[in-house]
Design an enzyme around this catalytic site. Structure first.
Site, PDB file in Angstrom:
ATOM      1  N   ASP A  31      -7.082 -53.152 -43.063  1.00  0.00           N
ATOM      2  CA  ASP A  31      -7.872 -52.017 -42.670  1.00  0.00           C
ATOM      3  C   ASP A  31      -8.277 -51.347 -43.983  1.00  0.00           C
ATOM      4  OD1 ASP A  31      -6.592 -53.087 -40.424  1.00  0.00           O
ATOM      5  OD2 ASP A  31      -6.102 -51.067 -39.775  1.00  0.00           O
ATOM      6  N   GLU A 205      -6.600 -50.062 -31.467  1.00  0.00           N
ATOM      7  CA  GLU A 205      -6.257 -49.723 -32.715  1.00  0.00           C
ATOM      8  C   GLU A 205      -7.495 -49.032 -33.435  1.00  0.00           C
ATOM      9  OE1 GLU A 205      -3.052 -52.727 -34.146  1.00  0.00           O
ATOM     10  OE2 GLU A 205      -5.103 -53.603 -34.397  1.00  0.00           O
TER      11      GLU A 205
HETATM   12  C1  FRU Z   1      -5.069 -52.885 -37.538  1.00  0.00           C
HETATM   13  C2  FRU Z   1      -3.508 -52.227 -37.777  1.00  0.00           C
HETATM   14  C3  FRU Z   1      -3.307 -50.824 -37.505  1.00  0.00           C
HETATM   15  C4  FRU Z   1      -2.243 -50.412 -38.316  1.00  0.00           C
HETATM   16  C5  FRU Z   1      -2.260 -51.354 -39.572  1.00  0.00           C
HETATM   17  C6  FRU Z   1      -1.047 -51.627 -40.126  1.00  0.00           C
HETATM   18  O1  FRU Z   1      -5.235 -53.953 -38.077  1.00  0.00           O
HETATM   19  O2  FRU Z   1      -2.804 -53.221 -36.998  1.00  0.00           O
HETATM   20  O3  FRU Z   1      -3.493 -50.471 -36.241  1.00  0.00           O
HETATM   21  O4  FRU Z   1      -2.268 -49.099 -38.577  1.00  0.00           O
HETATM   22  O5  FRU Z   1      -3.175 -52.415 -39.056  1.00  0.00           O
HETATM   23  O6  FRU Z   1      -1.270 -52.609 -41.327  1.00  0.00           O
END
Ligand code: FRU
Length: 488
Positions: A31, A205
């Protein structure tokens, strides 16, 4: 010390290294995090595992850019510590020094993660994001109850006027978003929640929340965007959004609870986040990937890249208010025009793009929808027995994209699936397509950004031709422009 960031060492050594999309020099990326603009630099932090090309203990990697296209990768900003690894979050400039970290401190708000416990913490920098100190009072926001295991990805922004406003935090919690408010980024109070609407078939998320003008009028709406871990239109993870109101405390959806709005109909746009502190435009970027196959991409010493940054707006359509996304205007600086036609008749079987070859293009076309013919098809990165196919089906009124023959596909069974999106002609009966092709991706912006598809591809070396065909009859193109895009 800045690492020099050679994006294009040699196409044969790194055939899938994007030339104007961000990718890390090495290691695993997911992300986008902590997007903030400060003193002429766009900051892009990102979920990063430096020691491997698969997901692992998360750090915040860091890059900066002056034009959102050419990125300089900086040293890692945030490392795991005693409270856990560093999951996704956001960043703000604390203009009024509400937290007391110093004048114009850049403050990162992120999730500290250990198995079974996710809590929100903060860190600050007073040297333009180059060095970071974690706040000694972390975490600033533990989960409201210990049973809540998914409580992550804080998005923070200032709401209201300088004098009267407050900080707002949106946090993903299961299939809901919880809201909190704070005067100083350190103490947070619950102010509401929104959830169990739209698509709920996967965990929610990476929320974002911002106000956008409607058709550039005085009217505006708030948009809540949410990544969802499964069941997106192209399979796997995807990005949904809600349109409504935010009163400084909580969000209300103005559409029916069951209505699902998707920001992208391709497989590769996830965890979208917008930049804080950019004046007069809202720009966001996503992780150009899909959890379904992210860990299997055949890219070499790095794995994961970002989408092209997009400017956001809202448009009133007969179906309701919709999010509109268009490539940032900075992209025009990479263009060299190769061809331009207007009002051109193409007969069936004639390839208008014969003789043009390369890896990175912008192709813009506009045509009248003619239900008497079948479809218009564009083949990209065409080589011996390989091609990536996209086009518009006139009878079904659908945009389609296929990468089953695009090159390397066998690393995951779902990668070859075809993707489609409904796309009605514009009021004047035309369809507009703007296609951005980098070395390992295709992003399609249809009807001035109303429908978007983002897709990765891994073409065979030398598969560099383009084809454009009308099928089932001849067709008049209103206009067609082809630009080469010169990357970095
Ligand atoms: C989304 C996610 C978030 C988390 C991160 C962990 O892709 O699952 O919810 O903070 O990636 O790398």
């Amino acid at each position: 010390m800045a690492l020099s960031f050679a994006q294009t060492p040699s196409s044969t050594l790194e055939p899938y290294r994007p030339s104007f999309h961000f990718s890390p020099r090495q290691g695993w990326l997911n992300d986008p995090n902590g997007l903030v603009y400060y003193k002429g630099e766009y900051h892009l932090f990102f979920q990063y595992h430096p020691d491997s090309t698969v997901w692992g203990p998360m750090h915040w990697g860091h890059a900066v850019s002056k034009n959102l296209l050419h990125w300089e990768e900086l040293p890692i900003a945030l490392y795991p510590d005693d409270l856990g690894t560093i999951f996704s979050g956001s960043a703000v400039i604390d203009w009024q020094n509400t937290a007391g970290f110093g004048k114009e401190a850049m403050v990162a708000i992120f999730t500290h993660n250990v198995p079974g416990l996710q809590q929100q913490s903060i860190a600050y920098s007073t040297d333009k994001g180059r060095s970071w100190t974690k706040y000694e009072g972390n975490p600033v926001l533990p989960p409201p109850n210990r049973a809540l295991r998914d409580f992550r990805d804080p998005k923070v922004f200032w709401y209201g006027s300088q004098a009267e406003g407050h900080w707002v935090m949106a946090v993903a919690a299961g299939s809901s978003i919880l809201f909190f408010t704070s005067p100083d980024l350190k103490t947070w109070e619950s102010s509401g929640g929104f959830g169990l609407q739209g698509a709920t078939c996967g965990v929610w998320e990476t929320p974002d929340l911002f106000e956008l003008k409607l058709d550039n009028s005085a009217e505006s709406r708030w948009v809540l965007t949410v990544g969802i871990g499964g069941c997106a239109p192209a399979g796997g993870s995807g990005q949904q959004y809600f349109v409504g109101q935010f009163d400084g405390q909580t969000f209300t959806n103005e559409n029916d609870k069951k209505q699902v709005l998707w920001a992208d109909y391709g497989a590769d746009f996830y965890a979208g986040q917008s930049w804080s502190d950019v004046e007069s435009r809202r720009i966001w970027i996503g992780w150009m990937n899909n959890w379904a196959y992210a860990q299997a991409l055949p890219t070499g010493i790095f794995r994961g890249s970002m989408n092209l940054p997009r400017e956001l707006s809202l448009r009133q359509t007969p179906e309701g208010i919709r999010l509109v996304q268009n490539p940032i205007k900075e992209l025009e600086s990479l263009r060299t025009q190769l061809r331009h036609w207007e009002n051109l008749q193409i007969s069936e079987g004639q390839n208008l793009l014969e003789g043009i070859s390369g890896e990175s293009f912008e192709i813009r076309l506009e045509f009248q929808v003619d239900p008497l013919i079948d479809k218009i098809t564009l083949n990209l990165r065409v080589g011996d027995k390989t091609k990536t196919t996209l086009g518009y089906s006139m009878k079904a009124r659908k945009l389609f994209f296929g990468r089953a023959e695009s090159g390397l596909t066998e690393f995951h069974k779902d990668f070859s699936l075809n993707h489609m999106a409904d796309l009605a002609p514009q009021e004047d009966g035309t369809i507009k397509l703007n296609i951005i092709l980098d070395k390992a991706s295709v992003e399609i912006f249809a009807n001035d950004g109303l429908v978007v598809m983002s897709e990765q591809i891994f073409p065979i070396e030398g598969a560099n031709e383009l084809e454009l065909f009308a099928q089932g009859g001849s067709l008049t193109l209103k206009s067609l422009s082809v630009y080469a895009l010169e990357g970095f």
